[in-house]
Design an enzyme around this catalytic site. Structure first.
Site, PDB file in Angstrom:
ATOM      1  N   GLU A  34       0.828  -1.206   0.000  1.00  0.00           N
ATOM      2  CA  GLU A  34       0.000   0.000   0.000  1.00  0.00           C
ATOM      3  C   GLU A  34       0.862   1.256   0.000  1.00  0.00           C
ATOM      4  OE1 GLU A  34      -3.320   0.499   2.603  1.00  0.00           O
ATOM      5  OE2 GLU A  34      -3.785  -1.641   2.662  1.00  0.00           O
ATOM      6  N   ASP A  57      -4.871  -3.181   6.142  1.00  0.00           N
ATOM      7  CA  ASP A  57      -5.280  -1.906   5.542  1.00  0.00           C
ATOM      8  C   ASP A  57      -4.729  -0.765   6.375  1.00  0.00           C
ATOM      9  OD1 ASP A  57      -6.609  -2.767   3.330  1.00  0.00           O
ATOM     10  OD2 ASP A  57      -8.632  -2.346   4.067  1.00  0.00           O
ATOM     11  N   SER A  78       6.262 -19.938  -1.106  1.00  0.00           N
ATOM     12  CA  SER A  78       6.124 -21.362  -0.845  1.00  0.00           C
ATOM     13  C   SER A  78       5.498 -22.054  -2.042  1.00  0.00           C
ATOM     14  CB  SER A  78       5.281 -21.686   0.395  1.00  0.00           C
ATOM     15  OG  SER A  78       5.787 -21.023   1.533  1.00  0.00           O
ATOM     16  N   ASP A  98      -5.351 -10.189   1.241  1.00  0.00           N
ATOM     17  CA  ASP A  98      -5.157  -8.801   1.675  1.00  0.00           C
ATOM     18  C   ASP A  98      -5.759  -8.640   3.065  1.00  0.00           C
ATOM     19  OD1 ASP A  98      -4.758  -6.130   1.988  1.00  0.00           O
ATOM     20  OD2 ASP A  98      -5.976  -5.495   0.275  1.00  0.00           O
TER      21      ASP A  98
END
Length: 821
Positions: free
Chosen positions: A195, A338, A263, A335
């Site tokens: 972000e 924030d 991974s 996600d």
């Protein structure tokens, strides 16, 4: 003169004797902390005796009659072999490193205090189910039994590092183990940094198409246009300021961009397996250290034997198998973070704006004690959206307008985090359905769980998925005003919404951190994914066989062919191959022609013994820098790894992306061919200055050494030769055998992040299953088990992964018996 010479001889001899004596004393003290694996120890806290058989690779097999005593044994062996590592991880989570290391770790401690990870872990203890609390308490008792034994028998303080750093060793607590899971979440979460970088790049690039080039979306269904950051944060300056976060701080726990998690894992159903049983291969990727973060262990539980990779400090097999179930994890790239802009009240900076008006910050003071310096008192602040972070962290100061601060919403910041309960339940799960049901308790860090039983395979995203409002201004891609209700989290999505793939029709399931699902916002998973390249090679290798075996899964796990190299070289060299006039030997033109000849015949295999991978990697690195440096200025340094999708967009001129090839500050108009040729010359100059040898004599492995460095002693003169483990390795950023490069510094291609653990489980023949870690079991650098598994790992070899007690006892290196006092 003779008298002076005689005294010089005497002084020199005395100095040599003292040096030898000091070395001998140091060795004696250090070696005294080497554990004795063949002995009986009377300890408190057991209900029955525990037998710990260490096989010939020093993997402990813990046999006892109750689960509680098995977890006690696991705590004991972790403390035997990795006590310093456990203490260091705990102090990191607590924000107490500066008590040992002084001012070098103040930024690290400050960040962890502001996130309040340890207090959240303490509060989460009561949220665990009874079985998990029992396991946590038994594990802590096992650790403390070893600490008590060290103190009673003067066993060299438990590890050599404790002689060098005066670190008080407090008893282990159940909260410590939960705190380490939260610390792992911090080390595996990268959306905060994404972000910030997107915001900074948005301020530097006014053209939205160019932002889409340099921070491309993984191909798939597109998304609606987003506002640029300046419209969300009035007052943020349009510039490309150089950052100054704490990434250079000693023991900084937050990974650099691109190193937040990776991974591989894939599974085959019985009808795609030559042996008629399910198959699973898994290799979680983390930053390399010495010792490895992974520790191999086997436990005998009431539900049966379980074996695999543990993390010292955490009482669970994190990746491995039981008698009926196998599991592995990969970073999901959900996600789950924030950032929120919080507006300060101009009349009272102790308040911030909310949808309901001004509100006072929730605050608490915290004192950071610093070795050889005065303590620092922090004022910790929280908003309704989460903790407030300082502008000095994560480059937040470069995107925070005056009169504002930045807060963080993150799923790991839960005071009722039941991820530990999920891990314990998974070890007891008898089949795929039970494993998926148990994982509903898992909170953070979000992972893709790939799981098999004797007949079915499945993959499911586990971890809390934030619920966002469809009207969220930035859709979680940019910091958004926290006082606007639509930008705030709306709780958690139901676990049923987490993507899952159970018994797929094709009989193969897997993940390389690629885009898992393409759902529209707000039920999406992420806009940023960890892989767009390895997945192509994986698909080809999986579909290239009608049926698979353990060995074909190993072949894929160790594959070093780069699909990025195969795609990009024909593009960037399209006008350069076999062109140009004859050039005499020793000229730059002749060297360029020779480099192109080598690359033209190369198949993209990033083999450590070949020169082509180094030429290719240096060329692409120089090319990306030439493309972006004039547009982004100092910010270009943040893009320190090649982004194949960006290079491909530029050289295919997608939406005018070829504009990056022209240098804006020059009068001439450069083409992409010009830039590619100049970048190749740049790369060849760098190679000549760095390696100084003929192109044919170059070795990728000389530049791509795996850096298993001791996190504390790794830079100490002389000691670093004993504690660091360096290995020439194949692979690269975009190969299935992934060896993520450093990206920065004088050695940008060092292998710093990869598969510290590899495992392949075959339920058609369970005792043929194999695993390996990248260093050795012991954290003691004088132990022969400090690096004994490292050479096997480097060569792509494995050790047996068997639950047969007799195989463990064969040629064991010792048997420890813990008896109840």
């Amino acid at each position: 003169m003779r008298h002076i010479f005689r005294w010089l001889v005497r002084l020199t001899s005395a100095a040599i004797v003292l040096a030898v004596a000091a070395t001998g004393l140091a060795y004696y003290l250090a070696s005294h902390s080497l554990p004795d694996y063949t002995r009986s120890v009377a300890v408190e806290g057991l209900t029955a005796d525990v037998e710990i058989v260490r096989d010939n690779s020093n993997v402990p097999h813990i046999f006892t009659r109750s689960d509680r005593d098995a977890f006690f044994g696991l705590g004991y062996v972790h403390a035997q072999d990795r006590l310093w590592q456990m203490m260091l991880l705990r102090r990191t989570a607590q924000g107490q490193l500066s008590e040992i290391f002084g001012t070098r770790t103040v930024e690290t401690d400050t960040l962890l205090r502001r996130l309040d990870i340890y207090n959240l872990a303490r509060a989460s203890v009561e949220a665990q189910d009874a079985r998990t609390r029992d396991a946590l308490e038994a594990y802590a008792a096992g650790v403390n039994a070893r600490i008590d034994e060290i103190n009673r028998r003067s066993l060299g303080r438990g590890a050599p590092e404790f002689f060098l750093f005066d670190a008080a060793l407090a008893p282990w607590q159940p909260a410590d183990s939960i705190a380490l899971i939260k610390l792992m979440a911090l080390q595996l979460s990268g959306h905060l940094s994404e972000e910030v970088l997107r915001a900074r790049t948005s301020l530097a690039l006014e053209d939205a198409d160019r932002l889409a080039d340099i921070l491309p979306d993984v191909p798939g269904e597109g998304i609606a246009a987003l506002p640029d950051y300046a419209s969300l944060a009035p007052g943020a300056r349009r510039h490309a300021m150089a950052g100054g976060d704490g990434s250079g701080d000693f023991l900084w726990p937050v990974p650099a961009r691109g190193l937040a998690g990776a991974s591989n894992a894939w599974a085959a159903a019985p009808d795609r397996s030559a042996g008629g049983g399910t198959l699973l291969a898994g290799d979680p990727h983390l930053g390399f250290t010495a010792p490895s973060i992974w520790y191999l262990a086997r436990m005998q539980l009431s539900s049966g034997g379980v074996i695999g990779g543990t993390i010292p400090g955490i009482p669970a097999i994190m990746v491995g198998r039981s008698e009926t179930l196998g599991w592995s994890i990969t970073s999901s790239y959900l996600d789950d973070q924030d950032l929120h802009l919080e507006e300060l009240n101009p009349d009272n900076p102790q308040e911030y704006r909310t949808p309901d008006g001004w509100k006072a910050f929730r605050t608490r003071r915290s004192i950071v004690k610093i070795n050889d310096a005065a303590p620092i008192t922090l004022t910790l602040r929280w908003t309704e959206n989460g903790p407030v972070l300082p502008g000095s962290s994560f480059d937040l100061g470069t995107i925070t307008p005056e009169g504002h601060v930045m807060s963080l919403s993150w799923t790991a910041l839960s005071s009722s985090d039941t991820s530990m309960s999920a891990a314990i339940a998974l070890m007891h799960a008898p089949d795929v359905d039970a494993a998926l049901e148990a994982s509903e308790l898992y909170i953070a860090p979000s992972q893709n769980l790939t799981v098999i039983d004797d007949g079915r395979i499945a993959m499911k995203v586990i971890g809390a998925m934030p619920a966002r409002d469809p009207r969220h201004q930035s859709r979680g891609r940019l910091p958004a005003p926290g006082w606007i209700a639509e930008n705030r989290w709306q709780g958690r999505l139901p676990y049923a919404d987490n993507p899952e793939f159970v018994a797929p029709e094709g009989g193969i399931v897997g993940n390389t951190n690629n885009k898992v699902i393409d759902r529209p916002f707000p039920n999406h998973m992420s806009y940023a994914w960890g892989d767009s390249q390895r997945i192509m090679r994986w698909q080809a290798m999986m579909q290239g066989r009608a049926v698979h075996t353990r060995d074909s899964f190993i072949e894929a796990q160790l594959d070093t062919v780069s699909p990025a190299a195969r795609t990009l070289l024909p593009l960037i060299g399209a006008d350069l191959w076999f062109t140009g006039e004859a050039a005499p030997e020793g000229t730059p033109e002749r060297r360029r022609q020779r480099a192109l000849e080598l690359l033209a015949d190369w198949n993209g295999e990033m083999n450590e013994h070949l020169p082509e991978p180094l030429i290719y990697a240096a060329w692409l690195r120089a090319l990306q820098d030439r493309l972006i440096r004039d547009d982004l200025g100092p910010l270009a340094g943040e893009f320190d790894h090649v982004e194949p999708l960006f290079i491909e967009r530029v050289f295919r001129d997608v939406d005018g992306a070829a504009a990056w090839c022209d240098v804006r500050q020059s009068a001439a108009e450069e083409t992409c061919t010009d830039t590619a040729r100049q970048a190749l010359d740049d790369a060849l100059v760098w190679i000549d200055e760095t390696f100084g040898t003929a192109l044919e004599s170059l070795r990728w492995g000389d530049a791509h050494e795996a850096t298993h460095d001791h996190p504390v002693l790794g830079e100490v003169p002389l000691l670093r030769y004993f504690v660091n483990i360096r290995q020439s390795t194949s692979g690269g950023d975009f190969t299935l055998q992934r060896g993520r490069t450093a990206g920065r510094g004088p050695q940008p291609f060092l292998n710093v992040h990869g598969a510290g653990y590899r495992g392949v489980y075959d339920f058609g023949d369970p005792d043929s299953s194999v695993f390996i870690i990248s260093t050795g079991q012991s954290g003691h650098f004088l132990s022969r088990h400090y690096d004994d598994l490292g050479q096997l790992w480097r060569r792509g070899e494995y050790i047996p992964m068997s639950l047969d007690p007799e195989l463990a006892r064969a040629a064991s290196v010792g048997v420890t018996r813990l008896t109840a006092e």
